[in-house]
Scaffold this motif. Sequence first.
Motif, PDB file in Angstrom:
ATOM      1  N   ASP A 106      -3.224 -10.462   2.042  1.00  0.00           N
ATOM      2  CA  ASP A 106      -3.582  -9.882   3.336  1.00  0.00           C
ATOM      3  C   ASP A 106      -2.674 -10.390   4.450  1.00  0.00           C
ATOM      4  O   ASP A 106      -3.083 -10.473   5.617  1.00  0.00           O
ATOM      5  CB  ASP A 106      -5.051 -10.159   3.687  1.00  0.00           C
ATOM      6  CG  ASP A 106      -5.549  -9.248   4.808  1.00  0.00           C
ATOM      7  OD1 ASP A 106      -5.040  -8.128   4.930  1.00  0.00           O
ATOM      8  OD2 ASP A 106      -6.433  -9.692   5.579  1.00  0.00           O
TER       9      ASP A 106
ATOM     10  N   GLN B 223      -1.353  -7.291  -0.721  1.00  0.00           N
ATOM     11  CA  GLN B 223      -2.699  -6.850  -0.376  1.00  0.00           C
ATOM     12  C   GLN B 223      -3.718  -7.943  -0.663  1.00  0.00           C
ATOM     13  O   GLN B 223      -4.663  -8.149   0.102  1.00  0.00           O
ATOM     14  CB  GLN B 223      -3.062  -5.582  -1.149  1.00  0.00           C
ATOM     15  CG  GLN B 223      -2.261  -4.365  -0.731  1.00  0.00           C
ATOM     16  CD  GLN B 223      -2.807  -3.086  -1.326  1.00  0.00           C
ATOM     17  OE1 GLN B 223      -3.933  -2.685  -1.051  1.00  0.00           O
ATOM     18  NE2 GLN B 223      -2.015  -2.429  -2.173  1.00  0.00           N
TER      19      GLN B 223
ATOM     20  N   ARG C 283       0.823  -1.208   0.000  1.00  0.00           N
ATOM     21  CA  ARG C 283       0.000   0.000   0.000  1.00  0.00           C
ATOM     22  C   ARG C 283       0.859   1.260   0.000  1.00  0.00           C
ATOM     23  O   ARG C 283       0.463   2.293  -0.520  1.00  0.00           O
ATOM     24  CB  ARG C 283      -0.910   0.021   1.236  1.00  0.00           C
ATOM     25  CG  ARG C 283      -1.950  -1.082   1.277  1.00  0.00           C
ATOM     26  CD  ARG C 283      -2.687  -1.081   2.615  1.00  0.00           C
ATOM     27  NE  ARG C 283      -3.613  -2.193   2.707  1.00  0.00           N
ATOM     28  CZ  ARG C 283      -3.280  -3.428   3.055  1.00  0.00           C
ATOM     29  NH1 ARG C 283      -2.009  -3.713   3.340  1.00  0.00           N
ATOM     30  NH2 ARG C 283      -4.182  -4.383   3.123  1.00  0.00           N
TER      31      ARG C 283
ATOM     32  N   ASP D 155       1.265 -10.525  -4.429  1.00  0.00           N
ATOM     33  CA  ASP D 155       0.395  -9.391  -4.114  1.00  0.00           C
ATOM     34  C   ASP D 155       0.092  -9.447  -2.618  1.00  0.00           C
ATOM     35  O   ASP D 155      -0.756 -10.220  -2.179  1.00  0.00           O
ATOM     36  CB  ASP D 155      -0.892  -9.488  -4.939  1.00  0.00           C
ATOM     37  CG  ASP D 155      -1.863  -8.339  -4.669  1.00  0.00           C
ATOM     38  OD1 ASP D 155      -1.651  -7.581  -3.708  1.00  0.00           O
ATOM     39  OD2 ASP D 155      -2.850  -8.210  -5.417  1.00  0.00           O
TER      40      ASP D 155
ATOM     41  N   LYS E 122       2.508  -4.475   7.366  1.00  0.00           N
ATOM     42  CA  LYS E 122       1.412  -3.515   7.334  1.00  0.00           C
ATOM     43  C   LYS E 122       1.803  -2.293   8.156  1.00  0.00           C
ATOM     44  O   LYS E 122       2.337  -2.415   9.260  1.00  0.00           O
ATOM     45  CB  LYS E 122       0.137  -4.149   7.889  1.00  0.00           C
ATOM     46  CG  LYS E 122      -0.480  -5.205   6.982  1.00  0.00           C
ATOM     47  CD  LYS E 122      -1.748  -5.781   7.595  1.00  0.00           C
ATOM     48  CE  LYS E 122      -2.399  -6.796   6.653  1.00  0.00           C
ATOM     49  NZ  LYS E 122      -3.606  -7.429   7.255  1.00  0.00           N
TER      50      LYS E 122
END
Length: 419
Positions: A221, A218, A88, A216, A244
């Motif tokens: 997660d 994101q 992010r 990936d 994160k």
Amino acid sequence: MTVTQVSAIAPNLRKDFPILHQEINGKPLIYFDNAATSQKPTAVINALKNYYELNNANVHRGAHSLSGRATDDYEGARDKVAKFINARSRNEIVYTRNASEAINIVAYTWGLANLKEDDEIILSVMEHHSNIVPWQIIAQKTGTKIRFVELTDTEEFNLQQYKTFLNEKTKLVSIVHVSNTLGCINPVEEIINLAHQQGAKVLIDACQSLPHMPIDVQGMDCDWLVGSGHKMCATTGIGFLYGKEELLLKMPPFLGGGEMIGEVYLDHFTCGELPHKFEAGTPAIGEAIALGAAVDYLSSIGMDKIHQYEEQLTAYLFEKLNKIPHLKIYGNQPTPDGQGRACLAAFNVDGIHASDLATLLDNEGIAIRSGHHCTQPLHRYLEISGSARASLYFYNTFEEIDTFVKALQETIDFFTQMM
């Protein structure tokens, strides 16, 4: 994309890797030890060379031009890594020396601050030592219990057992994405989702997946993910921790001094902002810039293309190896089109020591691995002392597989005749 288009990757790109164009013991080098470290393209070598020849200066601290250029390249590489894994924010990318250091950062900061007696950590028996030992140290300090997920009958991650391990005491799950010995691709999305349902955090060791397939964070997660540059066409001495941002903000610093400083007084200090909070001292500047060049190089090829080509290599490698009598490959078999596992095979041959196989293959110019591959608990679980391992990358070819399998069969025949 057609098979022909994908299969053209290796012949077109081998010219970019100077080390591949040499002879070992009078034979053309066949490098099948990519799970240990990858080779480096000229673009990466030049990036390191250019830093030391043209821009050698410390980053962030100088007002002169050299420092400015070095800082731009150093921080630009961070942006490239963040984009490569779909983070992010660039603040979620912390430079480390390697993935081992990245795991230790999480263990000694988040782990010591959050784990307590009777909490539980879930690992698997296939983990690299670097994803076992730090947690053993933390468990000794905190009284936390470690539970190890075992294997299925096909020598893959036992998801059903994992589900039974999860409970309200589970605080951390730390799992390898792709095993460096079994080659299995673990179902990390499901592993992460199930852990989060219990409120646990998840760290993913992506050393064997980042070089070979799109990642990936994101989409996964995951809470943390670690990578090692030298396995993905970059230099040694550089890796990274993805975390994160909200977690990294709460984690205390790991080391003190240099880059991680905000303000220093005689009686206290403040930390710098992310990601520098975890980057104490003068960093590996040239190596980080080279990592950025490696990301550029891999991205220019396309991780989807690399993955598809390696699936073809996997299918071909296993088709050939499966025809050799008395050869046991560890881990699951790929599908006929090469899906379901990485392009590596750890194996043993009845009555022949793995190191003897590797030594005689080296006489033919073929570099493979032998030993425990930093997975001693897994080898004990499999009741073997070690194994031989051939691990391929996108610059390897079908012709090299043919040469390797022929030499392997001849080596086996040689030992068989001596028995």
